[in-house]
Design an enzyme around this catalytic site. Sequence first.
Site, short mmCIF file in Angstrom:
data_model
loop_
_atom_site.label_atom_id
_atom_site.label_comp_id
_atom_site.label_asym_id
_atom_site.label_seq_id
_atom_site.Cartn_x
_atom_site.Cartn_y
_atom_site.Cartn_z
N GLY A 180 0.80 -1.23 0.00
CA GLY A 180 0.00 0.00 0.00
C GLY A 180 0.83 1.27 0.00
N TYR B 10 15.59 -5.53 7.96
CA TYR B 10 14.34 -5.75 7.22
C TYR B 10 13.73 -7.13 7.52
CZ TYR B 10 11.25 -6.62 3.26
OH TYR B 10 10.17 -6.97 2.47
N ALA C 74 -9.59 -2.50 -0.70
CA ALA C 74 -11.02 -2.25 -0.50
C ALA C 74 -11.43 -0.94 -1.17
CB ALA C 74 -11.33 -2.19 1.00
N LYS C 75 -10.56 0.07 -1.07
CA LYS C 75 -10.89 1.38 -1.64
C LYS C 75 -10.78 1.34 -3.16
CE LYS C 75 -9.75 4.19 2.36
NZ LYS C 75 -9.01 5.34 2.90
N GLU C 76 -9.74 0.65 -3.66
CA GLU C 76 -9.54 0.59 -5.12
C GLU C 76 -10.74 -0.11 -5.78
OE1 GLU C 76 -5.77 -1.41 -5.40
OE2 GLU C 76 -4.66 0.31 -4.64
N ASP D 83 0.28 32.10 40.47
CA ASP D 83 -0.56 30.90 40.60
C ASP D 83 0.29 29.86 41.34
OD1 ASP D 83 -2.53 28.85 39.98
OD2 ASP D 83 -1.09 28.17 38.46
N ASP E 278 -0.44 25.68 41.72
CA ASP E 278 -0.27 24.36 41.09
C ASP E 278 0.11 24.48 39.62
OD1 ASP E 278 -1.29 22.19 43.08
OD2 ASP E 278 -2.70 23.85 43.27
#
Length: 726
Positions: A30, A86, A377-379, A497, A499
């Site tokens: 992909g 690899y 799936a998209k293709e 201030d 905390d």
Amino acid sequence: MQRLLIVSNRLPVTIQEKKSELHIEPSVGGLATGLRSWYKSSPSIWIGWAGIGRKKIKREKDIMARLLAENCHPVPLSQPDVEAHYYGMCNRTIWPLFHYFPLYAEYSEDFWRAYERVNTAFANVVAGIAKPNDIIWIHDYHLMLLPKLLREKLPKAKVGFFLHIPFPSFEIFRLLPWRQQILDGLLGADLVGFHTYDYTGHFLDSAHRLLGYEVAMGQVTAADRLVKADAFPMGINYDQFSNVDQDPQVQAERKRFRRKLGDCRVILSVDRLDYTKGITQRLEAFSLFLDRNPKFKRRVILVLLVVPSRTRVEHYIQLKKQVDGLVGEINGKHSTIGWMPVWYLYRSLPFHPLAALYSLADVALVTPLRDGMNLVAKEYTATKVDGKGILILSETAGAAQELGEAIIINPNNQEEIAEALAKALEMPEKEQIERNRVMQKRLHRYDVTRWANEFTDRLLATKKIQHEMVEKALTPEMQGKLARDFQKSNKALLLLDYDGTLVPFSPKPAEAVPGVRLLGLLEKLTNIHRTQVVIISGRDKGTLEGWFGNLNLGLVAEHGVWIKEKGKGWETIETLTSDWKKEVRSILESWVDRTPGSFIEEKEFSLVWHYRKTNPRLGELRARELINNLSNTIASLNLQLLEGNKVVEVKNAGINKGRAALRWISREKWDFILALGDDWTDEDTFKALPTTAWSIKVRFGTSAARFSLSSPSKATSLLRKLVRGR
Ligand code: ADP
Ligand code: G6P
């Protein structure tokens, strides 16, 4: 124009040795297929491994020239490093672990050392090519140390990282012996991208729990840098796949396939040969489908297209044998003369025949056990120009989050897959078209170009925020000027201030007690002539009295409800009620029940829900829900909501720290005002100040304050400078 350096382990083309001759072939997977078409359209350079050892590539001058002509810069790697990086760390450790196959993961120091060496080799090549204005976009799990290595070499570089595989849940990620180094490596980037919000959340969760970094709203405050993490679901080259109807080559291929397949309906399965893809489970489910639905025998064919992948890794070798065996078994069991239910192709196909198969298939059966995204799936969906065809998709593929109109299945449930096949083959055309049109619209809108542009735009925006933060940082020179202004002043007001400003946060508020050193520092400040010190806190007055009652300073409690002037008693700014508490408390209690680790703090005129100790994602989610839930109640009771650092506080309207601070600010003609604060409640103080005041936010982030310091220890050392100067 700004250059883009794409860095990935694999170049978009791979050199393969066949009969001792070298050939350049398109890379599979992909990352390469998805990015390939897009990178050519932008001024980019791709840096990566060419698929063969460094000795060979140096010898082959014409291959080198061809790579460079395609804007591809090979990173020379030795054969032993390729073996351990690899084939080892990447594909025997990280890949199985991140895909929830912990039993397949091998943990080896040799692999790890090679991983470090290869990442360093990449860093050297990239640093040699990069120019100051370039965007460096690193891809995938092979290079997770590279962002940090590059940050060390090129501190100002714009570095993005995108992970193409899932980022697993904390419980899985923590199994990795080098988990800390990997997180540190990734956090060298300015922006870290994932395919889904789930993966992003898992990453942020790990950064918080393993490194202790503050995580909020997709942002990690790592040491003195801000890093963004977000979801960018990768798109495809939509136009390329949706134009197949007009492509004569695709049409010719389609006719050729159709002749061979007869009038059988076609179920298509396309993946690299990988155990994460669920190929054997899919085959078994197909066999079950034939058992359950004999009417489809002789009427359907499963085209099983499998691309060889990582063929030297043991689990892949075993899988090949299993798939071969299963295909034989299923064909042996179900075939009749003239009909073979599984058509098995073990090879990579060029675009035209692949697109022809997509466009011809009645059903795409995409059932990975785990998949970062899944572009197949998209293709397939994009290719369905007439809207006819059904996608069956696994819920554990990243793509399922965008393709909800597909038939979504659990890849381990073979009954469900068999039923989905029957449902798909019998689905009315109208419904198929309706489902596909919705998905196609989405895929068209968010294609690969949009994906890449959104990522790079967000990277530049993150850089801008970081830049603003650096600009606002109170440098040592500015600190010197501040100290000199203080020395010269005749009337100085210090609004502090507590905390997160003078002390770091503790898991339990009661533990953040001021130490002797801090009390000594405050006492010295109060002793300085013509200087007024005021502590403006959200704490209750009893606590502040107990800690600071002996010092000669002003106190503000509960964010401005209570005020105590030097040497006087406590008083409220106006008459307040607390009859609302019962109603609000019961809401907060139900949030405590639903959010382990959270608790309620009660002050005289306010109620606070604390969630510092909860799982950070759950805490953020519940805080948002609580705020939504309370919004109606507070409006009718004249209350206000304050969102502080891991707290949600409810109190009477019109009360805030700024209003309390004004009491001191407006009283005298101060010629020096310093205000220090760290969260949203201090913004009211900053806004109440005259423009000449020194306002400092003690944390990075957007603020009305003019300057920033990164931590409470930096804030107290600034106050020490004031003491020393006088
Ligand atoms: P992964 O990245 O894990 O391999 P994806 O589904 O995201 O999985 O991407 C696979 C890519 O490889 C797709 O773009 C698809 O078109 C391509 N592909 C898959 N099988 C083949 C094949 N047999 N021949 C050519 N390309 C293939
Ligand atoms: C997945 C990975 C890619 C990888 C591809 C092919 O898509 O996310 O980084 O390139 O598989 O695998 P290979 O090991 O051949 O590079």
